[in-house]
Design a protein around this motif. Structure first.
Motif, PDB file in Angstrom:
ATOM      1  N   ASP A  55      -9.204  27.136  -1.334  1.00  0.00           N
ATOM      2  CA  ASP A  55      -8.025  26.610  -0.641  1.00  0.00           C
ATOM      3  C   ASP A  55      -8.136  25.104  -0.393  1.00  0.00           C
ATOM      4  O   ASP A  55      -7.150  24.385  -0.473  1.00  0.00           O
ATOM      5  CB  ASP A  55      -7.839  27.326   0.704  1.00  0.00           C
ATOM      6  N   ARG A  56      -9.371  24.659  -0.078  1.00  0.00           N
ATOM      7  CA  ARG A  56      -9.544  23.228   0.247  1.00  0.00           C
ATOM      8  C   ARG A  56      -9.104  22.351  -0.921  1.00  0.00           C
ATOM      9  O   ARG A  56      -8.452  21.326  -0.734  1.00  0.00           O
ATOM     10  CB  ARG A  56     -11.005  22.953   0.594  1.00  0.00           C
ATOM     11  N   PHE A  57      -9.441  22.772  -2.129  1.00  0.00           N
ATOM     12  CA  PHE A  57      -9.072  22.030  -3.332  1.00  0.00           C
ATOM     13  C   PHE A  57      -7.556  21.833  -3.375  1.00  0.00           C
ATOM     14  O   PHE A  57      -7.057  20.720  -3.602  1.00  0.00           O
ATOM     15  CB  PHE A  57      -9.554  22.815  -4.562  1.00  0.00           C
ATOM     16  N   GLY A  61      -5.634  18.286  -2.206  1.00  0.00           N
ATOM     17  CA  GLY A  61      -5.004  17.678  -3.380  1.00  0.00           C
ATOM     18  C   GLY A  61      -3.494  17.580  -3.244  1.00  0.00           C
ATOM     19  O   GLY A  61      -2.888  16.525  -3.470  1.00  0.00           O
ATOM     20  N   ASN A  62      -2.877  18.682  -2.840  1.00  0.00           N
ATOM     21  CA  ASN A  62      -1.416  18.692  -2.738  1.00  0.00           C
ATOM     22  C   ASN A  62      -0.920  17.872  -1.547  1.00  0.00           C
ATOM     23  O   ASN A  62       0.203  17.373  -1.580  1.00  0.00           O
ATOM     24  CB  ASN A  62      -0.892  20.120  -2.668  1.00  0.00           C
ATOM     25  N   ALA A  63      -1.751  17.751  -0.509  1.00  0.00           N
ATOM     26  CA  ALA A  63      -1.349  16.891   0.619  1.00  0.00           C
ATOM     27  C   ALA A  63      -1.290  15.437   0.155  1.00  0.00           C
ATOM     28  O   ALA A  63      -0.359  14.702   0.506  1.00  0.00           O
ATOM     29  CB  ALA A  63      -2.328  17.053   1.775  1.00  0.00           C
ATOM     30  N   ARG A 213     -10.896  14.802  -1.030  1.00  0.00           N
ATOM     31  CA  ARG A 213     -11.648  16.073  -1.116  1.00  0.00           C
ATOM     32  C   ARG A 213     -13.094  15.878  -0.657  1.00  0.00           C
ATOM     33  O   ARG A 213     -13.650  16.724   0.037  1.00  0.00           O
ATOM     34  CB  ARG A 213     -11.611  16.600  -2.554  1.00  0.00           C
ATOM     35  N   ARG A 214     -13.680  14.754  -1.075  1.00  0.00           N
ATOM     36  CA  ARG A 214     -15.078  14.502  -0.675  1.00  0.00           C
ATOM     37  C   ARG A 214     -15.170  14.324   0.840  1.00  0.00           C
ATOM     38  O   ARG A 214     -16.112  14.786   1.473  1.00  0.00           O
ATOM     39  CB  ARG A 214     -15.606  13.248  -1.382  1.00  0.00           C
ATOM     40  N   LEU A 215     -14.188  13.637   1.409  1.00  0.00           N
ATOM     41  CA  LEU A 215     -14.207  13.412   2.858  1.00  0.00           C
ATOM     42  C   LEU A 215     -14.044  14.722   3.613  1.00  0.00           C
ATOM     43  O   LEU A 215     -14.766  14.992   4.585  1.00  0.00           O
ATOM     44  CB  LEU A 215     -13.076  12.447   3.247  1.00  0.00           C
TER      45      LEU A 215
END
Lengths: 262, 252
Positions: A55-57, A61-63, A213-215
């Motif tokens: 989900d995080r991906f 990404g979409n945000a 994503r890294r953050l």
């Protein structure tokens, strides 16, 4: 210098109010806040079902991608709506720097994009249960702002194309669709062919999404500086491209006397 | 009258390079996205499903934006008064427009299938070709009728465009055009069950993949669409009378 800031800041805000005039509160919420959230949910559930990524991906990404709607179409409107409303000639008659006039117009749209990205990320995190480390929030906000600005300059470059070609909205619509595909926001870059990966590297959002994503993964600001710098570079490149295209197409349309006839 | 009207409006829509390019290019981009996602998810056997799903998404976009703006577009073209003056019920005059938007939406389906076949070598082996050939037009007609309800509802709303822009992804999601309904939260089930898009998409997918009986799904799609047609016709008559009485036909 004060005059320049006034031209960029105040001029940008006035132009925003004049050219982004189709928005009402309902339209803003429906199109720019609710729409991107459903887009995020669509890809998050599709990703869950296919098991492509977590989900995080998709949420992060979409945000970041959510800013594109306001920024790409806003940047395009900043130029093409002048022609539609019959005021392009007046703007180009102004003795002030065209580069400053048009680059300043990107700022309100980038602000819009940032607001949309933050709202989308917050709402999606709440709905799908994503935890974002509090310590990552300042850097995440910076990343979203850079991505929105980069995307705004991309939109302005597309808007400049509108000085030469009539169907600039087609270009904007297709560009937004291509950002979905090429930025690695929904399909992991490793799964795309090399050509698409290279194209994605040259587009806004790609590096911003990677940094975000890294953050959110808690890797710290240090790990995000590389992608963030790349996003800044992409944004600057599109700002230069937009300024150059505006100059070239303005000169061309003056030479051919085709400013309002295309 | 409906057939001639639908053909006329489909021809008119097909003259717009913007409409055609949008109907062809954007669904192809979405189909490409779907293909890579399904491949990444280790589901290469479902690529036909991805192409069909992306095509259906294009059909819905065409109906949503075309039907949602049907009345407004006539108003902008200056033809609204003329079509409303026709000695026919207003629904019969507007239905061909919404059907035409669904018909032009088939460009998306053709484009995604051709793109999938030519570029990704997706075999177009439909489990039941006859049922597929019936289900696609059936779904198109159903969505066209649903479009009349959208057109008549949106004309009453000042901020209809906001709703139009918002409804694209939710209907794609809830109708199971690409994401199976089973992975969605339970409360979306009843919403999906009353949408003709859900049953239309299901019928087309079942015909393409053989995942279930086509005809019940298609029948339910058409039954719900017919109910939408009746509701839309009633609402259109009400809207037309109100606009005539208030002299706001060209202004509302």
């Amino acid at each position: 210098m004060t005059d320049l800031f006034r031209l960029v800041g105040t001029g940008g805000v006035i132009a925003y109010r004049a050219l982004f005039n189709w928005t009402t509160p309902a339209m803003f919420v429906g199109t720019l806040l609710v729409g991107p959230l459903f887009q995020l949910l669509f890809f998050a559930y599709l990703g869950r079902q296919l098991g492509v990524a977590d989900d995080r991906f998709y949420i992060v990404g979409n945000a970041v991608l959510a800013a594109t709607l306001a920024c790409v179409f806003g940047g395009t409107m900043a130029v093409s709506n002048e022609r539609r409303f019959g005021t392009l000639g007046h703007v180009l008659l102004s003795p002030r720097s065209r580069t400053a006039v048009f680059l300043g117009r990107v700022l309100p749209y980038a602000g819009n994009g940032l607001l949309i990205a933050v709202t989308t990320l917050t709402a999606a995190s709440f709905l799908l249960g994503l935890r974002v480390p509090v310590s990552a929030l300042p850097a995440l906000l910076l990343t979203l702002a850079v991505a929105a600005l980069s995307c705004g300059f991309f939109g302005l470059a597309l808007g400049a194309v509108g000085l030469r070609f009539r169907d600039v909205w087609l270009v904007s619509n297709v560009s937004v669709a291509l950002l979905l595909l090429l930025t690695g926001v929904n399909v992991p870059a490793a799964e795309l062919p090399a050509g698409m990966r290279v194209a994605g590297q040259l587009l806004p959002i790609t590096h911003g999404a990677e940094a975000a994503r890294r953050l959110v993964a808690g890797e710290g600001f240090g790990s995000a500086t590389g992608p963030l710098a790349a996003e800044v570079a992409v944004g600057l490149a599109y700002a230069v491209l937009a300024a150059a295209l505006l100059k070239i197409f303005e000169a061309e349309s003056r030479r051919r006397a085709s400013l309002d006839t295309l | 009258m409906i057939a001639v009207g639908a053909l006329l409006h489909a021809k008119q829509l097909s003259r717009s390079p913007f409409e055609i390019a949008t109907a062809l290019i954007i669904p192809v981009v979405q189909a490409t996205l779907a293909v890579y996602l399904f491949r990444a998810g280790g589901e290469p056997g479902r690529l036909l499903e991805a192409a069909v799903g992306a095509g259906l998404m294009g059909v819905w976009s065409s109906v949503l934006f075309g039907s949602g703006g049907a009345i407004q577009n006539q108003r902008w073209q200056g033809t609204l008064e003329m079509i409303m003056l026709a000695p026919r019920p207003p629904a019969l005059v507007v239905l061909p427009i919404t059907l035409a938007t669904a018909i032009t939406g088939t460009y998306a389906m053709v484009a995604t299938l051709a793109w999938g076949r030519l570029l990704y070598g997706i075999p177009l082996t439909f489990a039941d070709p006859v049922a597929f050939a019936v289900a696609v037009p059936g779904c198109i007609v159903g969505l066209g009728m649903f479009g009349l309800l959208l057109a008549s509802t949106f004309v009453l709303m000042r901020n209809a465009n906001a709703l139009t822009n918002t409804l694209e992804y939710p209907i794609w999601l809830v109708s199971g055009m690409l994401v199976p309904i089973t992975v969605l939260p339970g409360w979306t089930g009843p919403v999906a069950a009353v949408l003709p898009t859900t049953w239309g998409a299901r019928a087309v997918r079942e015909a393409a993949t053989g995942s279930g009986p086509v005809w019940p799904s298609l029948g339910i799609c058409l039954a719900i669409s017919l109910a939408c047609l009746v509701l839309g016709a009633l609402m259109m008559t009400h809207v037309e009378r109100r606009a005539r009485a208030a002299a706001t036909l060209a202004l509302a």
